[in-house]
Scaffold this active site. Structure first.
Site, mmCIF file in Angstrom:
data_model
loop_
_atom_site.group_PDB
_atom_site.id
_atom_site.type_symbol
_atom_site.label_atom_id
_atom_site.label_comp_id
_atom_site.label_asym_id
_atom_site.label_seq_id
_atom_site.Cartn_x
_atom_site.Cartn_y
_atom_site.Cartn_z
ATOM 1 C CB ILE A 60 -0.987 0.051 1.194
ATOM 2 C CG1 ILE A 60 -0.249 -0.199 2.527
ATOM 3 C CG2 ILE A 60 -2.128 -0.931 0.998
ATOM 4 C CD1 ILE A 60 -1.045 0.192 3.747
ATOM 5 C CB ALA A 81 -2.860 -2.112 9.588
ATOM 6 C CD GLU A 82 3.509 -5.001 10.040
ATOM 7 O OE1 GLU A 82 3.443 -5.777 11.021
ATOM 8 O OE2 GLU A 82 3.898 -5.365 8.924
ATOM 9 C CG ASP A 130 -11.260 -0.415 20.674
ATOM 10 O OD1 ASP A 130 -10.159 -0.819 20.240
ATOM 11 O OD2 ASP A 130 -11.937 -1.051 21.501
ATOM 12 C CD GLU A 131 -5.506 -1.786 20.491
ATOM 13 O OE1 GLU A 131 -4.350 -1.465 20.776
ATOM 14 O OE2 GLU A 131 -5.840 -2.941 20.171
ATOM 15 C CE1 TYR A 157 -2.737 -1.791 14.974
ATOM 16 C CE2 TYR A 157 -3.773 -1.659 17.138
ATOM 17 C CZ TYR A 157 -3.870 -1.866 15.774
ATOM 18 O OH TYR A 157 -5.092 -2.143 15.210
ATOM 19 C CE LYS A 161 -5.557 0.943 12.053
ATOM 20 N NZ LYS A 161 -5.774 0.394 10.681
ATOM 21 C CG ASN A 187 -12.627 -7.703 14.795
ATOM 22 O OD1 ASN A 187 -13.122 -7.824 13.682
ATOM 23 N ND2 ASN A 187 -12.664 -6.539 15.428
ATOM 24 C CE LYS A 196 -2.934 -9.218 16.450
ATOM 25 N NZ LYS A 196 -3.467 -9.058 15.136
ATOM 26 C CG ASP A 279 0.509 -5.954 32.377
ATOM 27 O OD1 ASP A 279 0.044 -6.475 31.329
ATOM 28 O OD2 ASP A 279 -0.142 -5.148 33.072
#
Ligand code: NAD
Length: 344
Positions: A60, A81-82, A130-131, A157, A161, A187, A196, A279
């Site tokens: 892209i 996207a990454e 939403d992030e 990330y 975005k 998702n 994920k 974490d």
């Protein structure tokens, strides 16, 4: 209708193309994907003989590739996207390149494209996340992300975005371009790359391994089935207002601990399968979507994301498609999994 989809060989792209095939069978689809580590042509192998489906391997960020493809299409769903926060912490550069610069390249291609002697008449939907809103406090469950909230992304990330979100906004205001942005929550569903959390946990358990749970497990996400996301994006393409942003959520907020316990229960495993790990750096506490705008203005709400049924069906998909994830998880990715999540 001829749709150009970027990133169609990834998780959401694969499911989106299949959704379009089922629900808009007459449409032509061109899938532009660079086939990075998460792009998998095997996902759409059965469509290769379909004369209304074309795959183009390309980047892209490459204007010479993107320009003619946009010109031939009537609309663009830009989702290449990454996509993995952990990888953006290890190395953020590919994220800025694909997610921000790549989106700028797509916007310019739409702006420069012509149909005869007129500007290109199509619309581009930018599939964001939403992030970009940042993190909500656990103590204030009544607050959810609304479209008019400021962008406060916390991970490389999310920032890359958000760079795309801001460019989409700028191209609407500066050039009056026909662009719409969607911001969706987490998702789940088939064909998700097993780095994920849901496919990682499910496939680990199928391999007889433990699941690595970050921190105290209290981080909350709003889980949406990928087919609900696909339907919402299609709705925005067809009926959304140019220049607008639409949140997309599953009305399905769960802590990581609750998610883990539900997966363990559905797979007949006990809590000894949980391994608490350090974490994630800068781990956002809570994401929650206020989806009232898309429901009020476009009449869309999620119908496929209810738990535990939708989660159970997803687990079944991974149980049945062992070869798919075995191939993805083996070989060149093994080293990454072991380094990132431990080999137990
Ligand atoms: N997965 C989620 O929960 C979620 C939630 C909200 C929004 N999103 C957004 O949805 C989109 C798709 O996410 P996904 O989970 O399917 O990711 P994914 O990593 O599974 O797929 C991304 C696809 O984009 C392709 N790609 C990457 N860089 C490219 C480039 N420079 N040129 C062409 N193709 C390129 C990859 O090869 C891959 O096929 C992303 O834009 C992501 O930010 C994802």
């Amino acid at each position: 209708m001829h749709l150009l989809i970027t990133g169609g060989a990834g998780f959401i792209g694969t499911n989106f193309i299949r959704f379009v095939r089922r629900n808009r069978p007459g449409w032509k689809v061109t899938n532009l994907d660079v086939l990075s580590y998460s792009g998998n042509l095997e996902n759409l192998r059965d469509l290769e003989s379909d004369p209304r489906y074309t795959f183009v391997k390309g980047d892209i960020c490459d204007a010479a590739t993107v320009g003619p493809l946009v010109e031939k299409a009537d609309g663009v769903i830009h989702m290449a996207a990454e996509s993995h926060v952990d990888r953006s912490i290890l190395d953020s550069r590919p994220f800025v390149v694909s997610n921000t610069l790549g989106t700028q390249t797509m916007l310019d291609a739409c702006r420069r494209a012509r149909r005869g002697d007129k500007p290109w008449p199509g619309r581009m939907v930018y599939v964001s996340t939403d992030e970009v809103y940042g993190s909500l406090p656990l103590e204030r469950p009544e607050i959810r992300f609304r479209e008019d909230m400021p962008l406060e992304p916390n991970s490389p990330y999310a920032s890359s975005k958000a760079g795309g979100d801001l460019l989409v906004r700028a191209y609407f205001h500066t050039f009056g371009q026909n662009v719409v942005t969607t911001r969706c929550s987490n998702n789940f569903g088939p064909y998700q790359f097993p780095e994920k959390v849901i496919p990682l946990f499910v496939t680990n358990l199928l391999e007889g391994k433990q699941v690595p749970l970050y921190g105290d497990g209290k981080n909350v996400r709003d889980w949406i089935h990928v087919d609900d996301h696909a339907e919402a994006v299609l709705t925005v393409l067809e009926r959304g207002q140019a220049g607008e942003v639409y949140n997309i959520g599953g009305n399905n907020e769960r802590s990581n601990l609750e998610l883990t316990h539900t997966i363990l229960k559905l797979m007949g495993k006990g809590t000894e399968s949980i391994r608490y790990v350090q974490d994630r750096l800068g781990h956002d506490r809570r994401y929650a979507i206020d989806g009232s705008k898309i429901e009020r203005e476009l009449g869309w709400k999620p119908t496929r994301s209810s738990w535990p049924e939708a989660l159970e069906a997803t687990i079944d998909w991974y149980r049945t498609n062992t070869e798919w994830w075995n191939r993805v998880k083996s070989g060149q990715y093994r080293e990454y999994y072991d380094k990132q999540y431990g080999s137990r």
